[in-house]
Design a protein around this motif. Structure first.
Motif, PDB file in Angstrom:
ATOM      1  N   ALA A  36       0.838  -1.203   0.000  1.00  0.00           N
ATOM      2  CA  ALA A  36       0.000   0.000   0.000  1.00  0.00           C
ATOM      3  C   ALA A  36       0.873   1.253   0.000  1.00  0.00           C
ATOM      4  O   ALA A  36       0.583   2.222  -0.700  1.00  0.00           O
ATOM      5  N   ARG A 138      -5.436   5.680  -2.574  1.00  0.00           N
ATOM      6  CA  ARG A 138      -4.366   4.812  -2.070  1.00  0.00           C
ATOM      7  C   ARG A 138      -4.093   5.078  -0.588  1.00  0.00           C
ATOM      8  O   ARG A 138      -3.753   4.179   0.159  1.00  0.00           O
ATOM      9  N   TYR A 141      -6.569   3.103   1.359  1.00  0.00           N
ATOM     10  CA  TYR A 141      -6.174   1.690   1.380  1.00  0.00           C
ATOM     11  C   TYR A 141      -4.990   1.470   2.318  1.00  0.00           C
ATOM     12  O   TYR A 141      -4.955   0.499   3.085  1.00  0.00           O
ATOM     13  N   TYR A 142      -4.017   2.381   2.281  1.00  0.00           N
ATOM     14  CA  TYR A 142      -2.850   2.277   3.159  1.00  0.00           C
ATOM     15  C   TYR A 142      -3.293   2.325   4.628  1.00  0.00           C
ATOM     16  O   TYR A 142      -2.881   1.480   5.429  1.00  0.00           O
ATOM     17  N   SER A 145      -4.915  -0.845   5.681  1.00  0.00           N
ATOM     18  CA  SER A 145      -3.908  -1.897   5.864  1.00  0.00           C
ATOM     19  C   SER A 145      -3.155  -1.712   7.173  1.00  0.00           C
ATOM     20  O   SER A 145      -2.885  -2.682   7.896  1.00  0.00           O
TER      21      SER A 145
END
Length: 190
Positions: A36, A138, A141-142, A145
């Motif tokens: 990520a 992103r 998403y990072y 995660s």
């Protein structure tokens, strides 16, 4: 053969398989965080390469707006340094400054009709806006995660394996209050 020995060996085998499964899941989660971050890094590099082009196009038209361009150049340097050092906290601050600078630049560009009509400016503005949107996706998403990683390495029994094999907490990519607060549109256009 002793049936008790088979039962003990069976319990040991199940426990070993269980702990191997936990370890493998923690490794997968750790690599998801790395992947990520790599996705964000690629987009940051692409935007980093586009910003000098935007500044050059704007310099041709915006003679009196040097401070807006300097803020973008300074923020770009901050993002680059934080990205190279993988300093998530500093990246969040630098990203906030860059986004504010770009917002101001695009707002000021309205005062320069020749600049707004310039095909290169329009292309770069569109490209950078697209990259900004991709970075935001992103970043989400990072952070997801990272949350999964941080929760898993604190849960029992995962915490045992995490401590034994030195799995670490990861930092969220957070932004300044200015970035997450409502934009003062009147200030941008006055």
């Amino acid at each position: 053969m002793n049936i008790g020995l088979f039962i003990i060996l069976g319990i040991i085998l199940v426990a070993v398989i269980y702990f191997i499964n936990i370890y493998n899941n923690l490794v997968r989660i750790k690599h998801n965080v790395s992947q990520a971050w790599s996705n964000i890094d690629v987009l940051l590099k692409q935007r980093h390469d586009e910003l000098p082009k935007l500044v050059e196009v704007c310099k041709q038209y915006m003679e009196y707006e040097g401070s807006a361009l300097e803020k973008i150049i300074s923020a770009r340097s901050g993002v680059s340094k934080a990205r190279e050092e993988a300093d998530i906290g500093a990246l969040g601050v630098a990203e906030s400054q860059l986004r504010i600078g770009l917002g101001n630049l695009f707002a000021v560009a309205d005062a320069y009709p020749e600049l707004k009509a310039n095909e290169n400016f329009q292309h770069l503005q569109s490209r950078i806006t697209g990259l900004e949107n991709a970075i935001a996706d992103r970043r989400e998403y990072y952070n997801d995660s990272v949350n999964i990683n941080n929760v898993r390495i604190e849960q029992f029994p995962d915490i045992i394996i995490a401590r034994l094999f030195n799995f670490k907490m990861q930092a969220l990519l957070e932004f300044d209050e200015e970035e997450i607060s409502d934009v003062n549109m009147q200030a941008l256009f006055s």
